[in-house]
Design an enzyme around this catalytic site. Structure first.
Site, mmCIF file in Angstrom:
data_model
loop_
_atom_site.group_PDB
_atom_site.id
_atom_site.type_symbol
_atom_site.label_atom_id
_atom_site.label_comp_id
_atom_site.label_asym_id
_atom_site.label_seq_id
_atom_site.Cartn_x
_atom_site.Cartn_y
_atom_site.Cartn_z
ATOM 1 N N ASP A 44 0.833 -1.203 0.000
ATOM 2 C CA ASP A 44 0.000 0.000 0.000
ATOM 3 C C ASP A 44 0.868 1.254 0.000
ATOM 4 O OD1 ASP A 44 -2.664 1.465 0.615
ATOM 5 O OD2 ASP A 44 -1.352 2.081 2.250
ATOM 6 N N GLU A 116 -2.210 -5.314 -3.470
ATOM 7 C CA GLU A 116 -1.209 -4.544 -2.723
ATOM 8 C C GLU A 116 -0.131 -5.458 -2.157
ATOM 9 O OE1 GLU A 116 -3.639 -0.660 -1.114
ATOM 10 O OE2 GLU A 116 -3.777 -2.505 0.071
#
Length: 233
Positions: A44, A116
């Site tokens: 992320d 992610e």
């Protein structure tokens, strides 16, 4: 490396030196304690940085708020899940039995998290430049589309209003400071934007004359667009 991981690597266009990292990235918490949540956290942050870097370079005139909105569009869960589906990550997810039965491999949040995590795994395996190359490849079409759509929106409101009026051969707007309040170091400006006799004047407010004019232009353009929609109904 299993056949499934091989196929996923081909989709990614990246071959892992440590295949265990990729397996870790596609392991959901419902399957085992050794899951992809930490890789998701890492991915992320890396994805946000890389997208910010691409936008900073690609939109030199954009302000901080505009760049933040563009980035939010590119890293929101729905976008990440779309990318995961394009890569067919759902076909390779390692899920607990309950999550598997409930169709977790199709769930937007699970797919976005896994995407992610894969980015985080690529970073650990190949470093930042490998990640940059991968993200650039995966986002190429979206960045190009975003660039084409966003160029107009990145123009300041006064420019957009002027171009709208010129395209319709309307008179250009007139801006006039109608009031200033507050102390010298903390003034608030009120600007009146007059279009023509057909439309009422619009008031904009800001901490500087320029910001008040931009606010007035935004309001005036919204008025024009709303009027145009009403005429087309």
């Amino acid at each position: 490396m299993t056949d499934g991981l091989e196929r996923l690597c081909r989709k990614l266009g990246y071959r892992f030196a440590e295949p265990a990292l990729l397996r870790h990235a596609i392991t959901h918490r419902s399957a085992t304690k050794e899951n992809n949540e930490r890789l998701e956290f890492l991915g992320d942050s890396i994805l946000n940085f890389l997208i910010a870097d691409f936008l900073y370079s690609g939109f030199p005139r954009a302000q901080e708020g505009e760049l933040s909105r563009l980035r939010a569009t590119l890293v929101k869960g729905e976008t990440l899940a779309e990318l995961a589906r394009e890569l067919e990550i759902g076909d390779h997810l390692i899920l607990g039995l309950g999550e598997l039965k409930s169709g977790g491999y199709r769930r937007t949040s699970i797919l976005a998290d896994a995407f992610e995590a894969v980015i985080g795994a690529v970073y650990l395996d190949g470093g930042l430049e490998a990640c940059r190359k991968l993200v650039s490849s995966l986002y190429r079409d979206r960045l190009e589309t975003l660039t084409n759509e966003a160029l107009l929106n990145l123009k300041d409101p006064k420019t957009r209003l002027q171009e709208y009026l010129q395209a319709r051969q309307f008179p250009l707007p007139d801006y006039r400071v109608s009031a200033v309040s507050g102390e010298a170091h903390d003034q608030v400006f009120q600007v009146e934007c007059t279009l023509n006799n057909t439309f009422p004047s619009v008031i904009g407010i800001g901490r500087s004359r320029r910001k008040a004019e931009q606010d007035a232009a935004t309001r005036a353009l919204a008025l024009l667009l709303a009027e145009n929609e009403d005429m087309n109904v």
